[in-house]
Enzyme design. Structure first.
Site, PDB file in Angstrom:
ATOM      1  N   GLU A  52      44.925  25.394  36.239  1.00 15.76           N
ATOM      2  CA  GLU A  52      45.330  25.916  37.546  1.00 15.76           C
ATOM      3  C   GLU A  52      46.419  25.062  38.191  1.00 15.76           C
ATOM      4  OE1 GLU A  52      43.268  27.951  41.481  1.00 15.76           O
ATOM      5  OE2 GLU A  52      42.039  26.788  40.101  1.00 15.76           O
ATOM      6  N   ASP A  63      37.289  34.003  41.381  1.00 15.38           N
ATOM      7  CA  ASP A  63      37.363  32.672  41.994  1.00 15.38           C
ATOM      8  C   ASP A  63      35.984  32.158  42.410  1.00 15.38           C
ATOM      9  OD1 ASP A  63      38.746  30.366  42.606  1.00 15.38           O
ATOM     10  OD2 ASP A  63      39.674  31.110  44.435  1.00 15.38           O
ATOM     11  N   HIS A  83      38.795  34.030  36.286  1.00 20.09           N
ATOM     12  CA  HIS A  83      38.910  32.790  37.059  1.00 20.09           C
ATOM     13  C   HIS A  83      37.576  32.428  37.712  1.00 20.09           C
ATOM     14  CE1 HIS A  83      41.669  29.745  38.741  1.00 20.09           C
ATOM     15  NE2 HIS A  83      40.715  29.638  39.654  1.00 20.09           N
ATOM     16  N   HIS A 102      49.814  25.186  41.864  1.00 20.91           N
ATOM     17  CA  HIS A 102      48.680  25.410  42.749  1.00 20.91           C
ATOM     18  C   HIS A 102      49.265  25.451  44.157  1.00 20.91           C
ATOM     19  CE1 HIS A 102      44.659  24.552  44.689  1.00 20.91           C
ATOM     20  NE2 HIS A 102      44.438  25.635  43.948  1.00 20.91           N
ATOM     21  N   HIS A 106      43.985  35.291  39.746  1.00 16.51           N
ATOM     22  CA  HIS A 106      43.102  35.530  40.903  1.00 16.51           C
ATOM     23  C   HIS A 106      43.960  35.740  42.149  1.00 16.51           C
ATOM     24  CE1 HIS A 106      43.912  31.249  40.777  1.00 16.51           C
ATOM     25  NE2 HIS A 106      43.240  30.973  41.873  1.00 16.51           N
ATOM     26  N   HIS A 139      49.313  31.823  43.107  1.00 18.53           N
ATOM     27  CA  HIS A 139      49.686  30.617  43.853  1.00 18.53           C
ATOM     28  C   HIS A 139      51.195  30.389  43.956  1.00 18.53           C
ATOM     29  CE1 HIS A 139      45.783  28.729  44.685  1.00 18.53           C
ATOM     30  NE2 HIS A 139      45.397  29.041  43.457  1.00 18.53           N
ATOM     31  N   ASP A 179      35.365  28.811  38.703  1.00 21.29           N
ATOM     32  CA  ASP A 179      35.585  27.378  38.896  1.00 21.29           C
ATOM     33  C   ASP A 179      34.342  26.531  38.688  1.00 21.29           C
ATOM     34  OD1 ASP A 179      38.350  26.594  39.701  1.00 21.29           O
ATOM     35  OD2 ASP A 179      38.065  28.184  41.182  1.00 21.29           O
TER      36      ASP A 179
END
Length: 478
Positions: free
Chosen positions: A225, A397, A115, A252, A315, A294, A117
């Protein structure tokens, strides 16, 4: 172990003793004709030299093997790790400098981070303009660029294609630009790979990841995500899968038409909705991993029970170490294991294979104190104790978090974490699983499940979310 000189001397001594006896039965059988033993001349000398070379090789190569120096034998620990082919050193403990040990381990097992971004950073800071001098990957302002990728021994990435949830209170059936924005995220990943072909190689499957590794490239996969990026449509999921998406985070920070998120204590569906349950089957059919980061605990529990394929937390951390809803509680960790395993008491429901990719976000790993490499290692070790070392990996992340733990400031710092775990007596094989092998095992098994479902004739799901009011109506009514 005797050194090379001692073993070579022993071999010469053996040959000398053999030459003093002139006749022996061939192969030691008394009923075979007698032949002369070697003499130190002619063919005998050549044979002696061949034997000497073999002995020297056996003596020198293991000692000089780049993986052997610094390791010592140690006991086993935890459950099985990566499961790749290997040598005896994989089961040994490191006794030398931990940083050097980490470097050697990551040469063999370069990190797979599930993960990162970077795509959203490319949107927010550069409007997706990869031609801008400031967006050149030789130097970027966040946590990832080419020099740091090399320094940190990053070998594979799942780039997160992320767009935010709609504003709180937005009706689930209200149209938005989320699908367009997701396609732009997927597009920038593919353009990034094409822009830097000497560094990156696009990957859709575990075999692609291994091929990229052999070619010295950074395998680049895509994950989504949040199911708010589906536009409430399973057809959209199928098109994302065609584009190469390999996992879908079920939510999310917002509840969706498919599932409840783990924030705010809301419970729109009590976990998965009816179409959310269908979503799990469709993910399995498409070899797209169900990502449970999440989501609410109820959503995670139900997805574990429903999924034929392994699951992933792309993550997340351990809630017992960092008390935050984004982390996984022990009662769910205890349900992880190789498919069909039972709990430690020999009873209860069968376990589900899966992997928790440990996040570096300070708010999650250390909600009540300073975040550093040691606390991240604590999360990894707790998950390993509860679920097994075959069920934990890395999902930083990076570029999606405003701050980072001390010692894990960017992708160049992965070796710090592996050095910390070497100092805690993890073996190279166990670290190989953590670095990449555990995630790849789960991805391979998801691919196998999809093949099994195709062989069974399982067709695409045609379910429609009950909140859709635009289907089955005339064009004039749209």
């Amino acid at each position: 172990m005797p050194n090379a000189g001692a073993r070579a001397s022993a071999a010469i001594s053996t040959i000398h003793r053999s030459s003093s006896r002139s006749r022996v039965p061939l192969l030691g059988h008394p009923d075979q004709p007698e032949v002369r033993r070697w003499t130190i001349a002619g063919p005998g000398l050549r044979a002696a030299l061949v034997l000497l070379v073999v002995v020297l090789a056996l003596a020198v190569i293991p000692i000089g093997h780049p993986w052997r120096a610094g390791f010592r034998r140690g006991g086993g620990g935890g459950k099985e790790g990566e499961g790749e082919e290997g040598e005896g050193w994989e089961r040994e403990r490191w006794t030398g400098d931990a940083r050097e040990g980490a470097r050697r381990v990551l040469e063999r097992y370069p990190v797979l981070d599930s993960h990162i971004d970077l795509p959203i950073l490319l949107r927010t800071q550069f409007a997706y303009n990869l031609s801008s001098p400031s967006s050149n990957l030789s130097s970027l302002p966040g946590h990832v660029d080419l020099p740091r990728i090399r320094s940190g021994q990053l070998g594979s990435v799942v780039w997160s294609a992320f767009v935010p949830c709609p504003p709180e209170g937005t009706p689930l059936n209200e149209s938005s630009w989320r699908v367009r924005d997701t396609l732009e995220q997927i597009d920038v990943v593919k353009r990034l790979v094409g822009r830097y072909p000497d560094t990156f190689e696009f990957a859709r499957a575990a075999s692609d990841v291994e091929r990229a590794r052999r070619r010295g490239k950074v395998a680049s996969l895509i994950g989504l995500e949040g199911s708010h990026q589906l536009g409430n449509s399973l057809a959209t999921l199928r098109m994302y899968a065609e584009l190469g998406v390999r996992y879908l985070t079920l939510t999310h920070t917002c509840d969706t038409a498919f599932a409840d998120a783990g924030f705010g204590g809301s419970s729109t569906h009590g976990g998965l909705s009816p179409i959310g349950r269908t979503l799990i089957r469709e993910l399995n059919r498409l070899a797209v991993l169900a990502d449970l980061s999440h989501v609410s605990d109820s959503t995670a529990s139900q997805a574990l029970a429903l999924s034929r394929a392994p699951v992933v937390w792309s993550h997340s951390g351990a809630r017992a170490v960092g008390d935050h809803p984004r982390n996984v509680p022990d009662w769910i960790l205890e349900r992880l294991g190789r498919d069909g395993e039972v709990d430690g008491k020999g009873e209860g429901k069968g376990k589900k294979d899966g992997v928790v990719q440990v996040v570096f976000a300070p708010d999650f790993v250390a909600p009540n104190g300073p975040a550093n490499v040691s606390i991240v290692a604590d999360h990894i070790e707790h998950i390993a104790r509860v679920a097994g070392k075959a069920h934990v990996g890395i999902g930083s992340d990076f570029d999606g978090i405003p701050t980072t733990p001390e010692g894990l400031e960017d992708v160049s710092a992965y070796p710090n974490l592996f050095a910390e775990l070497l100092s805690r007596n993890w073996t190279p094989a166990e670290l190989g699983g953590l670095a990449r092998g555990n995630f790849l095992r789960v991805l391979r098994r998801a691919e196998e499940v999809a093949e099994e479902m195709r062989a069974e004739g399982v067709r695409e799901a045609e379910d429609v979310w009950e909140g859709r009011g635009d289907l089955g109506r005339g064009l004039g009514e749209l």
